[in-house]
Write a protein that holds these residues in place. Structure first.
Motif, PDB file in Angstrom:
ATOM      1  N   UNK A 152     -54.027 118.257 -17.429  1.00  0.00           N
ATOM      2  CA  UNK A 152     -52.635 117.952 -17.100  1.00  0.00           C
ATOM      3  C   UNK A 152     -51.470 118.555 -17.577  1.00  0.00           C
ATOM      4  N   UNK A 153     -51.999 120.119 -18.675  1.00  0.00           N
ATOM      5  CA  UNK A 153     -50.406 121.008 -18.250  1.00  0.00           C
ATOM      6  C   UNK A 153     -50.471 122.032 -17.509  1.00  0.00           C
ATOM      7  N   UNK A 154     -51.842 122.176 -16.891  1.00  0.00           N
ATOM      8  CA  UNK A 154     -51.592 123.145 -15.639  1.00  0.00           C
ATOM      9  C   UNK A 154     -50.547 122.049 -14.205  1.00  0.00           C
ATOM     10  N   UNK A 155     -51.352 120.488 -14.387  1.00  0.00           N
ATOM     11  CA  UNK A 155     -51.480 119.726 -13.162  1.00  0.00           C
ATOM     12  C   UNK A 155     -49.609 119.695 -13.030  1.00  0.00           C
ATOM     13  N   UNK A 156     -49.534 119.173 -14.739  1.00  0.00           N
ATOM     14  CA  UNK A 156     -47.906 118.678 -14.371  1.00  0.00           C
ATOM     15  C   UNK A 156     -47.140 119.902 -14.136  1.00  0.00           C
ATOM     16  N   UNK A 157     -47.483 121.383 -14.478  1.00  0.00           N
ATOM     17  CA  UNK A 157     -46.287 122.873 -14.133  1.00  0.00           C
ATOM     18  C   UNK A 157     -46.912 122.742 -12.577  1.00  0.00           C
ATOM     19  N   UNK A 158     -48.053 122.981 -12.134  1.00  0.00           N
ATOM     20  CA  UNK A 158     -47.934 123.303 -10.571  1.00  0.00           C
ATOM     21  C   UNK A 158     -47.145 122.359  -9.629  1.00  0.00           C
ATOM     22  N   UNK A 159     -47.659 121.198 -10.274  1.00  0.00           N
ATOM     23  CA  UNK A 159     -46.488 120.790  -9.425  1.00  0.00           C
ATOM     24  C   UNK A 159     -44.883 120.630  -9.131  1.00  0.00           C
ATOM     25  N   UNK A 160     -44.677 120.941 -10.631  1.00  0.00           N
ATOM     26  CA  UNK A 160     -43.293 121.227 -11.128  1.00  0.00           C
ATOM     27  C   UNK A 160     -42.666 122.512  -9.633  1.00  0.00           C
ATOM     28  N   UNK A 161     -43.930 123.302  -9.851  1.00  0.00           N
ATOM     29  CA  UNK A 161     -43.493 124.324  -8.390  1.00  0.00           C
ATOM     30  C   UNK A 161     -43.440 123.664  -7.796  1.00  0.00           C
ATOM     31  N   UNK A 162     -43.400 122.473  -7.167  1.00  0.00           N
ATOM     32  CA  UNK A 162     -43.074 122.290  -5.349  1.00  0.00           C
ATOM     33  C   UNK A 162     -42.256 121.772  -5.456  1.00  0.00           C
ATOM     34  N   UNK A 163     -41.417 121.212  -6.423  1.00  0.00           N
ATOM     35  CA  UNK A 163     -40.100 119.841  -6.573  1.00  0.00           C
ATOM     36  C   UNK A 163     -39.224 121.299  -6.032  1.00  0.00           C
ATOM     37  N   UNK A 164     -38.011 120.864  -5.514  1.00  0.00           N
ATOM     38  CA  UNK A 164     -36.877 121.467  -5.289  1.00  0.00           C
ATOM     39  C   UNK A 164     -36.416 122.376  -6.374  1.00  0.00           C
ATOM     40  N   UNK A 165     -35.326 123.770  -6.149  1.00  0.00           N
ATOM     41  CA  UNK A 165     -35.408 124.130  -7.499  1.00  0.00           C
ATOM     42  C   UNK A 165     -34.103 123.400  -7.987  1.00  0.00           C
ATOM     43  N   UNK A 166     -33.566 122.093  -7.383  1.00  0.00           N
ATOM     44  CA  UNK A 166     -32.595 121.706  -8.324  1.00  0.00           C
ATOM     45  C   UNK A 166     -33.563 120.758  -9.443  1.00  0.00           C
ATOM     46  N   UNK A 167     -34.491 119.936  -9.100  1.00  0.00           N
ATOM     47  CA  UNK A 167     -35.038 119.378  -9.557  1.00  0.00           C
ATOM     48  C   UNK A 167     -35.621 119.761 -10.670  1.00  0.00           C
ATOM     49  N   UNK A 191     -46.462 110.697 -20.565  1.00  0.00           N
ATOM     50  CA  UNK A 191     -46.770 112.062 -20.012  1.00  0.00           C
ATOM     51  C   UNK A 191     -46.701 112.863 -19.852  1.00  0.00           C
ATOM     52  N   UNK A 192     -46.002 112.745 -18.153  1.00  0.00           N
ATOM     53  CA  UNK A 192     -45.710 114.443 -17.683  1.00  0.00           C
ATOM     54  C   UNK A 192     -44.732 115.015 -19.231  1.00  0.00           C
ATOM     55  N   UNK A 193     -43.333 114.294 -19.138  1.00  0.00           N
ATOM     56  CA  UNK A 193     -42.186 114.453 -19.560  1.00  0.00           C
ATOM     57  C   UNK A 193     -43.279 115.831 -21.676  1.00  0.00           C
ATOM     58  N   UNK A 194     -44.410 114.821 -22.247  1.00  0.00           N
ATOM     59  CA  UNK A 194     -44.898 115.559 -22.994  1.00  0.00           C
ATOM     60  C   UNK A 194     -45.473 116.824 -23.320  1.00  0.00           C
ATOM     61  N   UNK A 195     -46.519 117.012 -21.206  1.00  0.00           N
ATOM     62  CA  UNK A 195     -47.998 118.150 -21.113  1.00  0.00           C
ATOM     63  C   UNK A 195     -46.231 119.384 -20.735  1.00  0.00           C
ATOM     64  N   UNK A 196     -45.077 119.087 -20.522  1.00  0.00           N
ATOM     65  CA  UNK A 196     -44.419 119.790 -19.727  1.00  0.00           C
ATOM     66  C   UNK A 196     -43.569 120.363 -21.041  1.00  0.00           C
ATOM     67  N   UNK A 197     -43.473 119.952 -21.761  1.00  0.00           N
ATOM     68  CA  UNK A 197     -42.574 120.163 -23.164  1.00  0.00           C
ATOM     69  C   UNK A 197     -43.536 120.761 -24.156  1.00  0.00           C
ATOM     70  N   UNK A 210     -32.695 113.152 -11.980  1.00  0.00           N
ATOM     71  CA  UNK A 210     -34.243 112.931 -12.701  1.00  0.00           C
ATOM     72  C   UNK A 210     -35.337 112.256 -12.039  1.00  0.00           C
ATOM     73  N   UNK A 211     -34.100 111.027 -11.941  1.00  0.00           N
ATOM     74  CA  UNK A 211     -35.608 109.877 -11.621  1.00  0.00           C
ATOM     75  C   UNK A 211     -35.900 110.530 -10.087  1.00  0.00           C
ATOM     76  N   UNK A 212     -35.371 111.121  -9.359  1.00  0.00           N
ATOM     77  CA  UNK A 212     -35.769 111.509  -8.267  1.00  0.00           C
ATOM     78  C   UNK A 212     -37.456 112.739  -8.759  1.00  0.00           C
ATOM     79  N   UNK A 213     -36.673 113.635  -9.261  1.00  0.00           N
ATOM     80  CA  UNK A 213     -38.336 114.490  -9.879  1.00  0.00           C
ATOM     81  C   UNK A 213     -38.944 113.541 -10.520  1.00  0.00           C
ATOM     82  N   UNK A 214     -38.619 113.085 -11.696  1.00  0.00           N
ATOM     83  CA  UNK A 214     -40.625 111.882 -11.850  1.00  0.00           C
ATOM     84  C   UNK A 214     -41.155 111.378 -10.967  1.00  0.00           C
TER      85      UNK A 214
END
Lengths: 426, 204
Positions: B136-151, A47-53, B183-187
């Motif tokens: 969901x799109x918004x939340x996922x992208x916000x969550x991405x921002x809080x990951x370390x750069x390499x992740x 789901x997260x992948x799809x949202x990112x994509x 990828x595992x850590x990021x997810x």
């Protein structure tokens, strides 16, 4: 989640990414069939992948077009630089000896074929444009073919090769490339007895040290806030540039050439006489005029008309909206100022150059010219502390900033650092 | 994606001819021959990806703009070194990644790097999406921002650009094992963040 699940975590990711071999796929699927937690994990990831994509940067078409135009302008500037390097190669002489009529337009570079461009890049590194003013009073530079043959075939521009060489050496060669572009490195690599003798002779320190108290002279250029500088589009500025273009006498042949190239369909250059194109958003109307003005200023500089060149650079550097042109113009201005200041006895000239270099860094903190400017600052500050030792702390700060991350010290700059140390030891 | 200045030719049947949408390879071949318009199309087709990568990397749109400019200038200069038999996007991502690394190096000492609080421009693909999906799109992208750069960069190359592990490894110059563990850590962390988000929203 059982302990078993933990082992599966990486393979779950591989499963989601379709990167597993058939055996692993079977193993993961067998596990998923029995493990609700891992099924939920896979579902969440998918789901997260799809949202990112499905995410995309939120911008309007006009904003995208503006960005594309900005990039194209930057490529125009780059093409111009490469074409000038190519012109220097084709005459087998430094660019200073090249008549303005031989100047290539950006359009020309597109026709050169990129093989020639790659060669031009390499030789362009040795194009002693920066140092020409410093050298001119002492006679012409040694013939450049010699310098050309010394050009290291390191392909420092070659990304793939860079990767093979590893990042460390890449950074060094990048720094070297920029210093070369400024003419610092070729001075040590071109055998130039006359110039070399000049450079090694101890500098005469003026008997009177003028003005020990640094006065904040009027800034030649304002360094506005980063965001504002990128977004401001001022039509009056492009009018200023047009007026400046009209007021400066172009070399006749060069202008004729540019005009004929502009009639090529899809040309990089859009004729300023075509107001519809200029007015049509979202293409910024100013890129063409600014490129022409930049070229005119370069030509003036090569013809020895430094006042005209400087006026053109300052006009384009001040608040012209095209970022790439502005950066290039400002860079050219600091370049010219550095050439004038490094041996100057006039404190105001040296201060102006120092300030302009500082302002450039403030205005373009991510510029590819950064290392070159940091190096130029050391040269200028070496002269500044010789004229005014009260600037020692500031000078040393700039030496430190330049040395940050630099393992190799070009001889010229090494000498400048020694001069700073000598001046400050007194 | 609309491309100003481009109008596909139509044949008598009204259908587009097969070459109406040239491939990246076609455009690169033409650009190598000096076709400026072809490079312009290539640029307009792909600038968003580079921008998106830049936003992931720098977390601000200004630096992402700079990355687009530096990347495409470099692409233009390196066109003749590109192997047209290989896909363009991984190559583009490699150049962009290298430029981004250089920019990060260059700006480490720059004082302006302090505030990263500009608006991060992420949207869903279309305004017709339902609200839950947009959230969901918004939340996922916000969550991405809080990951370390390499992740976040690694996950971006995988999830958004769809690069294979091997391609990501080449692009980032790390072993494939590192790609997988990132990828595992990021997810894992993304999932935790999303769970927190969901929890917060339920409570409010």
């Amino acid at each position: 989640m059982s302990a078993n699940c933990h082992e599966f975590e990486e393979r779950l990711a591989g499963y989601v990414d379709g990167e597993l071999g058939p055996d692993d796929v079977r193993a993961v699927e067998a596990h998923l069939a029995t493990c609700e937690a891992c099924r939920a994990t896979v579902a969440a990831w998918q789901e997260a992948d799809a949202a990112l994509a499905s995410s995309s940067p939120a911008r309007t078409e006009a904003e995208w077009e503006r960005l594309a135009s900005r990039v194209e302008t930057a490529i125009d500037v780059e093409a111009e630089r490469l074409a000038r390097a190519e012109a220097a190669v084709s005459t087998g002489a430094p660019a200073a000896a090249t008549p303005p009529a031989r100047r290539q337009s950006p359009r020309r570079a597109w026709f050169l074929g990129t093989g020639a461009v790659a060669a031009a890049v390499l030789v362009g590194l040795f194009w002693p444009w920066f140092s020409q003013d410093a050298h001119r009073p002492r006679g012409p530079l040694p013939a450049s073919p010699e310098a050309d043959s010394r050009a290291p075939a390191d392909g420092s521009d070659d990304l793939l090769q860079k990767k093979a060489e590893g990042t460390r050496s890449t950074e060094i060669s990048d720094a070297q490339e920029r210093l070369r572009a400024l003419g610092y490195l070729n001075e040590q690599e071109i055998p130039a007895p006359a110039v070399g003798a000049d450079r090694t002779r101890p500098l005469e320190i003026p008997e009177t040290v003028p003005n020990p108290e640094p006065t904040p002279a009027a800034r030649p250029i304002d360094a506005p806030a980063k965001a504002a500088e990128r977004r401001d589009v001022s039509t009056s500025t492009s009018d200023d540039v047009r007026r400046w273009l009209a007021a400066t006498a172009p070399p006749v042949e060069a202008e004729g050439k540019a005009r004929s190239l502009e009639s090529v369909p899809g040309s990089v250059l859009r004729d300023e006489a075509a107001p519809r194109m200029l007015a049509a958003p979202p293409v910024p109307p100013d890129s063409t005029i600014s490129i022409r003005a930049l070229r005119r200023a370069h030509e003036a500089r090569e013809a020895g008309d430094l006042a005209t060149a400087r006026a053109g650079y300052e006009l384009l550097a001040r608040d012209f909206p095209g970022n790439a042109v502005r950066e290039e113009a400002w860079f050219s201005l600091t370049d010219l100022q550095t050439a004038q200041a490094r041996d100057s006895d006039d404190l105001a000239t040296v201060r102006d150059a120092a300030r302009s270099l500082d302002d450039f860094l403030a205005a373009f903190p991510t510029s590819v010219r950064r290392e070159a400017i940091l190096g130029a600052r050391v040269l200028v500050w070496a002269r500044l502390v010789e004229l005014d030792p009260s600037g020692c702390v500031e000078a040393n700060r700039r030496v430190a900033e330049w040395q940050h991350g630099q393992e190799m010290i070009p001889r010229d700059l090494g000498r400048a650092v020694q001069r700073i140390q000598a001046a400050c030891a007194r | 994606m609309t491309e100003p200045g481009y109008s596909p030719q139509k044949d008598g049947s009204g259908a587009l001819p097969p070459d109406a949408e040239p491939t990246d390879r076609d455009l690169i071949t033409r650009a190598r021959g000096g076709d400026r318009a072809a490079f312009g199309r290539l640029l307009r087709r792909h600038q968003r990806r580079v921008f998106a990568l830049g936003v992931r990397w720098f977390r601000n749109p200004d630096d992402a703009d700079d990355l687009v400019q530096e990347t495409f200038v470099r692409v233009w200069r390196s066109l003749d070194r590109f192997d047209p038999e290989r896909p363009f996007v991984p190559w583009l991502m490699t150049i962009a990644t290298n430029r981004a690394k250089t920019m990060v190096e260059r700006t480490k000492s720059a004082a302006e790097r302090e505030e990263l609080d500009e608006r991060i421009p992420w949207d869903g693909p279309s305004p017709h999406e339902d609200a839950a999906r947009a959230a969901l799109v918004r939340d996922v992208n916000r969550a991405m921002e809080n990951l370390p750069e390499e992740l976040r960069v690694t996950l971006h190359l995988r999830s958004v650009e769809g690069l294979a592990y091997r391609e990501i490894a080449e692009t980032l110059e790390v072993p494939i094992g590192t790609v997988m563990s990132r990828l595992a850590r990021a997810r894992r962390r993304l999932k935790e963040r999303l769970a927190e988000h969901a929890g917060e929203e339920e409570r409010t």
